[in-house]
Design a protein around this motif. Structure first.
Motif, mmCIF file in Angstrom:
data_model
loop_
_atom_site.group_PDB
_atom_site.id
_atom_site.type_symbol
_atom_site.label_atom_id
_atom_site.label_comp_id
_atom_site.label_asym_id
_atom_site.label_seq_id
_atom_site.Cartn_x
_atom_site.Cartn_y
_atom_site.Cartn_z
ATOM 1 N N LYS A 119 -60.062 -19.788 -9.866
ATOM 2 C CA LYS A 119 -59.429 -20.256 -11.102
ATOM 3 C C LYS A 119 -58.497 -21.430 -10.795
ATOM 4 C CE LYS A 119 -59.529 -15.650 -13.206
ATOM 5 N NZ LYS A 119 -58.711 -14.545 -13.757
ATOM 6 N N PRO A 120 -58.380 -22.391 -11.715
ATOM 7 C CA PRO A 120 -57.518 -23.544 -11.460
ATOM 8 C C PRO A 120 -56.044 -23.170 -11.450
ATOM 9 C CG PRO A 120 -58.416 -23.629 -13.683
ATOM 10 C CD PRO A 120 -59.109 -22.511 -12.997
ATOM 11 N N VAL A 121 -55.310 -23.790 -10.548
ATOM 12 C CA VAL A 121 -53.857 -23.608 -10.504
ATOM 13 C C VAL A 121 -53.233 -24.413 -11.642
ATOM 14 C CG1 VAL A 121 -53.892 -23.195 -8.032
ATOM 15 C CG2 VAL A 121 -53.550 -25.520 -8.878
ATOM 16 N N PRO A 122 -51.982 -24.119 -12.023
ATOM 17 C CA PRO A 122 -51.406 -24.766 -13.211
ATOM 18 C C PRO A 122 -50.915 -26.189 -13.020
ATOM 19 C CG PRO A 122 -49.878 -23.154 -12.314
ATOM 20 C CD PRO A 122 -51.149 -23.001 -11.545
ATOM 21 N N LEU A 123 -50.763 -26.637 -11.776
ATOM 22 C CA LEU A 123 -50.218 -27.969 -11.520
ATOM 23 C C LEU A 123 -51.146 -28.760 -10.610
ATOM 24 C CD1 LEU A 123 -46.523 -26.919 -10.844
ATOM 25 C CD2 LEU A 123 -47.330 -28.148 -12.851
ATOM 26 N N ASN A 124 -51.182 -30.058 -10.832
ATOM 27 C CA ASN A 124 -51.965 -30.953 -9.984
ATOM 28 C C ASN A 124 -51.456 -30.893 -8.544
ATOM 29 O OD1 ASN A 124 -52.022 -34.288 -9.130
ATOM 30 N ND2 ASN A 124 -53.921 -33.253 -9.649
ATOM 31 N N ALA A 157 -46.108 -36.194 -27.641
ATOM 32 C CA ALA A 157 -47.198 -37.158 -27.815
ATOM 33 C C ALA A 157 -48.482 -36.645 -27.187
ATOM 34 C CB ALA A 157 -46.801 -38.502 -27.206
ATOM 35 N N ARG A 158 -48.373 -35.983 -26.041
ATOM 36 C CA ARG A 158 -49.560 -35.460 -25.372
ATOM 37 C C ARG A 158 -50.137 -34.269 -26.114
ATOM 38 N NH1 ARG A 158 -48.835 -31.836 -20.321
ATOM 39 N NH2 ARG A 158 -48.669 -30.414 -22.099
ATOM 40 N N GLY A 159 -49.250 -33.403 -26.627
ATOM 41 C CA GLY A 159 -49.694 -32.208 -27.328
ATOM 42 C C GLY A 159 -50.041 -31.076 -26.374
ATOM 43 N N ASN A 160 -50.375 -29.922 -26.917
ATOM 44 C CA ASN A 160 -50.775 -28.740 -26.147
ATOM 45 C C ASN A 160 -49.739 -28.399 -25.077
ATOM 46 O OD1 ASN A 160 -52.369 -26.597 -25.275
ATOM 47 N ND2 ASN A 160 -53.427 -27.860 -23.755
ATOM 48 N N PRO A 161 -48.502 -28.073 -25.487
ATOM 49 C CA PRO A 161 -47.455 -27.763 -24.507
ATOM 50 C C PRO A 161 -47.808 -26.540 -23.668
ATOM 51 C CG PRO A 161 -46.765 -27.129 -26.719
ATOM 52 C CD PRO A 161 -48.024 -27.930 -26.880
ATOM 53 N N LEU A 162 -47.475 -26.617 -22.374
ATOM 54 C CA LEU A 162 -47.772 -25.547 -21.431
ATOM 55 C C LEU A 162 -46.500 -25.107 -20.720
ATOM 56 C CD1 LEU A 162 -50.895 -27.235 -19.813
ATOM 57 C CD2 LEU A 162 -50.938 -25.382 -21.504
ATOM 58 N N GLU A 163 -46.506 -23.885 -20.236
ATOM 59 C CA GLU A 163 -45.337 -23.401 -19.507
ATOM 60 C C GLU A 163 -45.051 -24.278 -18.291
ATOM 61 O OE1 GLU A 163 -43.844 -19.027 -18.396
ATOM 62 O OE2 GLU A 163 -45.536 -19.688 -17.154
ATOM 63 N N ARG A 173 -35.034 -28.947 -18.318
ATOM 64 C CA ARG A 173 -36.297 -28.875 -19.067
ATOM 65 C C ARG A 173 -37.090 -30.162 -18.858
ATOM 66 N NH1 ARG A 173 -38.076 -25.716 -23.428
ATOM 67 N NH2 ARG A 173 -36.023 -24.688 -23.447
ATOM 68 N N HIS A 174 -38.342 -30.037 -18.447
ATOM 69 C CA HIS A 174 -39.243 -31.162 -18.180
ATOM 70 C C HIS A 174 -38.796 -32.017 -16.991
ATOM 71 C CE1 HIS A 174 -41.019 -29.943 -21.854
ATOM 72 N NE2 HIS A 174 -40.174 -30.527 -22.665
ATOM 73 N N VAL A 175 -37.994 -31.455 -16.113
ATOM 74 C CA VAL A 175 -37.528 -32.184 -14.925
ATOM 75 C C VAL A 175 -38.403 -31.809 -13.725
ATOM 76 C CG1 VAL A 175 -35.639 -32.427 -13.249
ATOM 77 C CG2 VAL A 175 -35.166 -32.471 -15.712
ATOM 78 N N PHE A 176 -38.840 -32.837 -13.001
ATOM 79 C CA PHE A 176 -39.707 -32.652 -11.838
ATOM 80 C C PHE A 176 -39.205 -33.507 -10.682
ATOM 81 C CE2 PHE A 176 -42.260 -31.881 -15.578
ATOM 82 C CZ PHE A 176 -43.002 -30.752 -15.250
ATOM 83 N N LYS A 177 -39.663 -33.179 -9.485
ATOM 84 C CA LYS A 177 -39.422 -34.061 -8.338
ATOM 85 C C LYS A 177 -40.197 -35.357 -8.559
ATOM 86 C CE LYS A 177 -41.744 -33.547 -4.597
ATOM 87 N NZ LYS A 177 -42.352 -32.882 -3.441
ATOM 88 N N VAL A 178 -39.550 -36.463 -8.340
ATOM 89 C CA VAL A 178 -40.238 -37.752 -8.427
ATOM 90 C C VAL A 178 -41.250 -37.839 -7.293
ATOM 91 C CG1 VAL A 178 -39.965 -40.262 -8.293
ATOM 92 C CG2 VAL A 178 -38.268 -38.871 -9.517
ATOM 93 N N PHE A 195 -49.645 -37.268 -12.142
ATOM 94 C CA PHE A 195 -48.630 -36.446 -12.798
ATOM 95 C C PHE A 195 -48.906 -34.952 -12.583
ATOM 96 C CE2 PHE A 195 -48.809 -40.143 -15.957
ATOM 97 C CZ PHE A 195 -48.018 -40.939 -15.161
ATOM 98 N N HIS A 196 -47.929 -34.153 -12.878
ATOM 99 C CA HIS A 196 -48.056 -32.701 -12.688
ATOM 100 C C HIS A 196 -49.191 -32.123 -13.517
ATOM 101 C CE1 HIS A 196 -46.047 -32.663 -16.575
ATOM 102 N NE2 HIS A 196 -46.371 -31.381 -16.680
ATOM 103 N N ASP A 197 -49.482 -32.776 -14.653
ATOM 104 C CA ASP A 197 -50.514 -32.263 -15.562
ATOM 105 C C ASP A 197 -51.843 -32.988 -15.414
ATOM 106 O OD1 ASP A 197 -49.820 -34.708 -16.625
ATOM 107 O OD2 ASP A 197 -49.321 -33.947 -18.625
ATOM 108 N N ALA A 198 -51.933 -33.888 -14.432
ATOM 109 C CA ALA A 198 -53.170 -34.633 -14.164
ATOM 110 C C ALA A 198 -53.673 -35.378 -15.391
ATOM 111 C CB ALA A 198 -54.259 -33.695 -13.643
ATOM 112 N N SER A 199 -52.763 -35.766 -16.270
ATOM 113 C CA SER A 199 -53.173 -36.367 -17.545
ATOM 114 C C SER A 199 -53.630 -37.808 -17.417
ATOM 115 C CB SER A 199 -52.020 -36.290 -18.555
ATOM 116 O OG SER A 199 -50.876 -36.978 -18.058
ATOM 117 N N ALA A 200 -53.166 -38.510 -16.396
ATOM 118 C CA ALA A 200 -53.568 -39.904 -16.205
ATOM 119 C C ALA A 200 -54.693 -39.956 -15.187
ATOM 120 C CB ALA A 200 -52.387 -40.748 -15.735
#
Length: 322
Positions: free
Chosen positions: A89-94, A235-241, A256-261, A274-279
């Motif tokens: 199963k896929p992990v939740p983060l890129n 803007a992206r939509g489909n919010p995830l934990e 909230r929404h803070v990540f390591k650069v 990105f963490h969500d592999a959106s790009a």
């Protein structure tokens, strides 16, 4: 005065077709630093760590090794949006690249651990990744004469969880990617970059990208909110934990929404982003950064120049370009 000295003072003129054009040169005190030399480490520990990096017995069902998600022959990550755990199963983060990870100030997107050893510890027991436990890992490795001998020769107490973690961390400290063209530039070979790449670096600084992406790893040394200048997630939509970032650790609203650069080293070969592999492409990633992190609208020419600069950050592994 030598060419290098002139460049470093920012005073060189490029003579092209009889016209003089100002060149952007590396000043003496740069916010970006070249990669350090690989530290001299115990070769026995490095070799043991290399074997463990490729060892599927670290996972609960003997199907997943570190190398399964971190492909050293390409990017140090994989080409999937989300790597697959031991259960398929896929992990939740890129998956971030393992290359140059030793230079990051924290590990994981949320920065929940400080060391490579702790990162190894978490991945092995994660129910979403390797799904094992350290007692089982030690038993499995101890049952193999080759590992028994290798650990006894390297560590006085043989096969232990701490020693497995130490050997892997030692190996990972060797996973640096030197000799990028930009590193060569910083070290004085100012002819190695084209004028477009040099102007791209200047635009990278002028627009403020360097505020978060600086230092020896060109990032990886601070936390930042994803969406400083706009609501990226709306803007992206489909919010995830998983979008909550450090908030999941601290329960602090400021996190909230803070990540390591992330580091930008080898960024041209580590898609998706990105963490969500959106790009899916570097161009898309640059567009998102301009809109939601910088709140600026660059010209197409400036974006193209910055992308040309980013492609100079690709280094080498095992003597070959990534």
């Amino acid at each position: 005065m030598s060419d290098v000295s002139i460049y470093r003072l920012g005073l060189v003129l490029l003579l092209s077709s009889g016209l003089a054009m100002p060149l952007i040169a590396a000043p003496l005190d740069e916010a970006l630093k070249p990669l350090p030399a690989i530290a001299v480490l115990d070769p026995a520990k490095v070799e043991l760590g290399r074997q463990l990096f490729n060892e599927p017995r670290l996972s609960v069902n003997n199907t997943l090794s570190c190398a399964s998600c971190h492909h050293l022959e390409t990017s140090g990550a994989d080409d999937k949006a989300f790597s697959l755990g031991f259960d398929g199963k896929p992990v939740p983060l890129n998956t971030p690249t393992v290359f140059n990870a030793s230079l990051n100030f924290k590990q994981f997107w949320d920065g929940r651990v400080d060391t490579l050893q702790a990162q190894v510890e978490h991945v092995v027991i994660s129910p979403l990744e390797m799904g094992s436990d350290w007692k089982t890992v030690v038993q499995n490795l101890s049952a193999l004469p080759a590992y028994q001998n290798a650990f006894k020769q390297t560590y006085t107490d043989g096969v232990t969880a701490a020693n497995v973690q130490d050997a892997l961390a030692t190996y990972e400290r060797t996973l640096l990617t030197p000799n990028s063209r930009f590193d060569q530039y910083l070290l004085g070979n100012t002819e190695i970059l084209t004028i477009q790449e040099k102007y791209g670096y200047q635009r990278f600084k002028d627009y403020g990208c360097i505020a978060c992406h600086q230092g020896v790893n060109i990032g990886g040394n601070m936390f930042q909110k994803f969406g400083v200048m706009g609501d990226y997630f709306k803007a992206r939509g489909n919010p995830l934990e998983s979008d909550l970032g450090r908030y999941l650790l601290t329960q602090d609203e400021e996190d909230r929404h803070v990540f390591k650069v992330p580091s930008l080293r080898n960024v041209a070969v580590t898609a998706p982003y990105f963490h969500d592999a959106s790009a899916k492409t570097l161009e898309e990633a640059v567009d998102v950064m301009f809109k939601y992190q910088l709140g600026r609208t660059p010209s197409q020419e400036d974006k193209d120049l910055i992308i040309q600069f980013l492609k100079t950050l690709t280094g080498e592994w095992a003597g070959k370009p990534l």
